[in-house]
Write an enzyme that holds these catalytic residues in place. Sequence first.
Site, mmCIF file in Angstrom:
data_model
loop_
_atom_site.group_PDB
_atom_site.id
_atom_site.type_symbol
_atom_site.label_atom_id
_atom_site.label_comp_id
_atom_site.label_asym_id
_atom_site.label_seq_id
_atom_site.Cartn_x
_atom_site.Cartn_y
_atom_site.Cartn_z
ATOM 1 N N ASP A 29 36.828 8.436 -27.814
ATOM 2 C CA ASP A 29 38.224 8.583 -28.209
ATOM 3 C C ASP A 29 39.044 8.853 -26.930
ATOM 4 O O ASP A 29 38.721 9.794 -26.193
ATOM 5 C CB ASP A 29 38.325 9.772 -29.184
ATOM 6 C CG ASP A 29 39.753 10.008 -29.670
ATOM 7 O OD1 ASP A 29 40.688 9.400 -29.110
ATOM 8 O OD2 ASP A 29 39.910 10.821 -30.600
ATOM 9 N N GLU A 79 31.175 17.261 0.758
ATOM 10 C CA GLU A 79 29.848 17.256 0.141
ATOM 11 C C GLU A 79 29.421 15.812 -0.113
ATOM 12 O O GLU A 79 28.489 15.561 -0.869
ATOM 13 C CB GLU A 79 29.801 18.103 -1.124
ATOM 14 C CG GLU A 79 30.724 17.704 -2.221
ATOM 15 C CD GLU A 79 30.529 18.550 -3.473
ATOM 16 O OE1 GLU A 79 29.407 18.585 -3.993
ATOM 17 O OE2 GLU A 79 31.505 19.175 -3.926
ATOM 18 N N CYS A 111 32.069 22.178 -3.350
ATOM 19 C CA CYS A 111 33.536 22.040 -3.292
ATOM 20 C C CYS A 111 34.212 23.220 -2.598
ATOM 21 O O CYS A 111 35.439 23.256 -2.484
ATOM 22 C CB CYS A 111 34.110 21.908 -4.698
ATOM 23 S SG CYS A 111 33.384 20.580 -5.631
ATOM 24 N N THR A 152 34.752 12.407 -14.692
ATOM 25 C CA THR A 152 35.359 13.376 -13.761
ATOM 26 C C THR A 152 35.126 12.964 -12.303
ATOM 27 O O THR A 152 34.973 13.808 -11.432
ATOM 28 C CB THR A 152 34.826 14.808 -14.004
ATOM 29 O OG1 THR A 152 33.409 14.828 -13.777
ATOM 30 C CG2 THR A 152 35.092 15.280 -15.415
ATOM 31 N N HIS A 233 40.425 25.508 -8.121
ATOM 32 C CA HIS A 233 39.619 24.302 -7.904
ATOM 33 C C HIS A 233 39.706 23.492 -9.198
ATOM 34 O O HIS A 233 39.595 24.049 -10.300
ATOM 35 C CB HIS A 233 38.167 24.685 -7.590
ATOM 36 C CG HIS A 233 37.248 23.503 -7.642
ATOM 37 N ND1 HIS A 233 37.501 22.339 -6.940
ATOM 38 C CD2 HIS A 233 36.095 23.273 -8.339
ATOM 39 C CE1 HIS A 233 36.548 21.457 -7.195
ATOM 40 N NE2 HIS A 233 35.684 21.996 -8.040
ATOM 41 N N ASN A 276 38.564 14.225 -9.630
ATOM 42 C CA ASN A 276 38.003 15.279 -8.781
ATOM 43 C C ASN A 276 37.889 14.773 -7.344
ATOM 44 O O ASN A 276 37.355 13.680 -7.115
ATOM 45 C CB ASN A 276 36.614 15.684 -9.312
ATOM 46 C CG ASN A 276 36.120 17.005 -8.710
ATOM 47 O OD1 ASN A 276 36.769 17.579 -7.836
ATOM 48 N ND2 ASN A 276 34.979 17.471 -9.185
HETATM 49 N N1 CAA Z 1 40.273 14.763 -28.764
HETATM 50 C C1 CAA Z 1 40.570 15.851 -27.991
HETATM 51 N N2 CAA Z 1 39.632 16.575 -27.306
HETATM 52 C C2 CAA Z 1 38.346 16.158 -27.386
HETATM 53 C C3 CAA Z 1 37.963 15.042 -28.169
HETATM 54 C C4 CAA Z 1 38.994 14.332 -28.873
HETATM 55 N N3 CAA Z 1 38.703 13.251 -29.602
HETATM 56 N N4 CAA Z 1 36.631 14.878 -28.046
HETATM 57 C C5 CAA Z 1 36.179 15.875 -27.219
HETATM 58 N N5 CAA Z 1 37.230 16.636 -26.836
HETATM 59 C C6 CAA Z 1 37.200 17.806 -25.936
HETATM 60 C C7 CAA Z 1 36.042 18.753 -26.196
HETATM 61 O O1 CAA Z 1 36.331 19.636 -27.257
HETATM 62 C C8 CAA Z 1 35.967 19.437 -24.843
HETATM 63 O O2 CAA Z 1 36.976 20.387 -24.717
HETATM 64 P P1 CAA Z 1 36.625 21.952 -24.779
HETATM 65 O O3 CAA Z 1 35.653 22.210 -23.659
HETATM 66 O O4 CAA Z 1 37.940 22.617 -24.539
HETATM 67 O O5 CAA Z 1 36.049 22.208 -26.121
HETATM 68 C C9 CAA Z 1 36.307 18.329 -23.846
HETATM 69 O O6 CAA Z 1 36.971 17.309 -24.611
HETATM 70 C C10 CAA Z 1 35.117 17.710 -23.169
HETATM 71 O O7 CAA Z 1 34.226 17.347 -24.175
HETATM 72 P P2 CAA Z 1 32.654 17.506 -23.987
HETATM 73 O O8 CAA Z 1 32.332 18.864 -23.477
HETATM 74 O O9 CAA Z 1 31.981 17.013 -25.210
HETATM 75 O O10 CAA Z 1 32.492 16.421 -22.783
HETATM 76 P P3 CAA Z 1 31.227 15.922 -22.039
HETATM 77 O O11 CAA Z 1 29.973 16.097 -22.770
HETATM 78 O O12 CAA Z 1 31.634 14.553 -21.611
HETATM 79 O O13 CAA Z 1 31.117 16.871 -20.739
HETATM 80 C C11 CAA Z 1 31.654 17.798 -18.621
HETATM 81 C C12 CAA Z 1 32.204 17.338 -19.986
HETATM 82 C C13 CAA Z 1 30.501 18.768 -18.845
HETATM 83 C C14 CAA Z 1 32.746 18.469 -17.865
HETATM 84 C C15 CAA Z 1 31.147 16.534 -17.866
HETATM 85 O O14 CAA Z 1 32.238 15.692 -17.635
HETATM 86 C C16 CAA Z 1 30.497 16.874 -16.537
HETATM 87 O O15 CAA Z 1 29.305 17.150 -16.462
HETATM 88 N N6 CAA Z 1 31.297 16.815 -15.401
HETATM 89 C C17 CAA Z 1 30.784 17.109 -14.081
HETATM 90 C C18 CAA Z 1 30.520 18.588 -13.837
HETATM 91 C C19 CAA Z 1 31.792 19.400 -13.649
HETATM 92 O O16 CAA Z 1 32.851 18.899 -13.372
HETATM 93 N N7 CAA Z 1 31.642 20.732 -13.786
HETATM 94 C C20 CAA Z 1 32.754 21.621 -13.564
HETATM 95 C C21 CAA Z 1 32.286 22.979 -13.015
HETATM 96 S S1 CAA Z 1 31.344 22.703 -11.528
HETATM 97 C C22 CAA Z 1 32.539 22.562 -10.327
HETATM 98 O O17 CAA Z 1 33.638 22.984 -10.475
HETATM 99 C C23 CAA Z 1 32.142 21.851 -9.055
HETATM 100 C C24 CAA Z 1 32.606 20.458 -9.136
HETATM 101 O O18 CAA Z 1 33.711 20.127 -8.744
HETATM 102 C C25 CAA Z 1 31.687 19.448 -9.675
#
Ligand code: CAA
Length: 388
Positions: A29, A79, A111, A152, A233, A276
């Site tokens: 979505d 990195e 980061c 991301t 960040h 990012n």
């Molecule tokens: N409408 C609106 N919102 C929706 C939706 C919809 N149809 N479907 C899902 N969402 C929301 C979810 O509710 C969730 O929000 P909340 O956390 O507020 O509940 C959000 O969208 C993301 O959904 P998911 O958690 O299901 O998404 P995902 O499984 O794709 O994982 C993630 C998200 C874990 C961030 C993934 O993108 C990821 O692994 N990213 C890389 C790691 C990262 O960025 N980590 C951040 C901390 S580490 C750091 O800061 C260092 C760095 O830079 C990497």
Amino acid sequence: MTIGIDKISFSTSHYVLKMSDLAQARGEDPKKFSQGLMLDALSITPITEDIITLASSAASEILDDLDKQAIDMVIFATESSLDQSKAAAVYVHGLLGIQPFARSIEMKEACYSATAALNYAKLHIEKHPESKVLVLASDIAKYGIASAGESTQGAGAIAMLVSQNPRILALNDDNLAQTRDIMDFWRPNYSDTPYVNGMYSTKQYLDCLKTTWTEHQKRFNSTLSDYAAFCFHIPFPKLAQKGLQKIMDKQLSENRKTLLIQNFQDSIAYSRQVGNIYTGSLYLGFLSLLENSQNLKSGDKIGFFSYGSGAVCEIFSGQLVDGFQDQLKSSRLEQLSQRTPLSVKEYEEMFYEETQLDQDGNACFRQYQTGPFALTAITEHQRQYQKV
Ligand code: CAA
């Protein structure tokens, strides 16, 4: 003597992937990305645009000849390093024509390292007040096609000139760091993309923020009511927004809350369009705040939360100085809207193109749009850059 950020700039790639197109291709979505992550688009680099060209472009926008004579240290935080031995800073030093008697090094801790670089620059200038230090934060965030982190990704570089009597931000002496040995996100030498415990990483980010802020409040008597804005960040803007909510003080006046929330929205405007950029993300948030907020004034205190997986984080602050507005561009959103859009197939081919070396270590590349610098070839395993 005040020390801090005298000039700041940003560069990113000339290609962009819209999140709505990615959502469609991955059967998600679109609101998951636009609302769930608060991302609209990701910058995508071709093979000829790398961390060195991005950093050189960002720095060339702000440095004049006097700066190049005064800089005696170039620190490159990244990195997504290109070489285990030679620092990316050495290439940038050469491409920009900085005077030879300078120290050029690379720093790493996910980061976070640009924050260590900024602090090292400050300490160096305390000892050598006439020096200027160029701090670069440049990364290409690449997680893999259809991986959990794909939404991301991003690419970009921040350049900051650090000096005494800075014209943008005077750094305060309230840095507080925290280290915890965790495996939330890491990239072993044998892998081009990181290993990520996604949900765990978001929890660690927020817990590091909360615990460091609590300790910061104790040690420095800090209170959000003294801050005009807090920059985070930004791996994706929604996480930074959760960060702001995490530290929001229930006792704050409604006016202060509104100010912090409004300025937060301005601080994520660029990241929403870029994705990012790892080491530079916090400082891209700061630049976005400076160039988009309508309410900042000199003397305003800005808070910073830096986070690098693994993990090291730091909270510190600075004060905007008189005339800071004169050092800024107007909002860059128009410029970002001029990037060339890619279909998902084109993005997959471009972002994941691999260098094809012949047996002698030579490679040439197709021509792509880049900033003012490009990787033009590899000759006997040596990267060749040119001003274009
Ligand atoms: N409408 C609106 N919102 C929706 C939706 C919809 N149809 N479907 C899902 N969402 C929301 C979810 O509710 C969730 O929000 P909340 O956390 O507020 O509940 C959000 O969208 C993301 O959904 P998911 O958690 O299901 O998404 P995902 O499984 O794709 O994982 C993630 C998200 C874990 C961030 C993934 O993108 C990821 O692994 N990213 C890389 C790691 C990262 O960025 N980590 C951040 C901390 S580490 C750091 O800061 C260092 C760095 O830079 C990497």
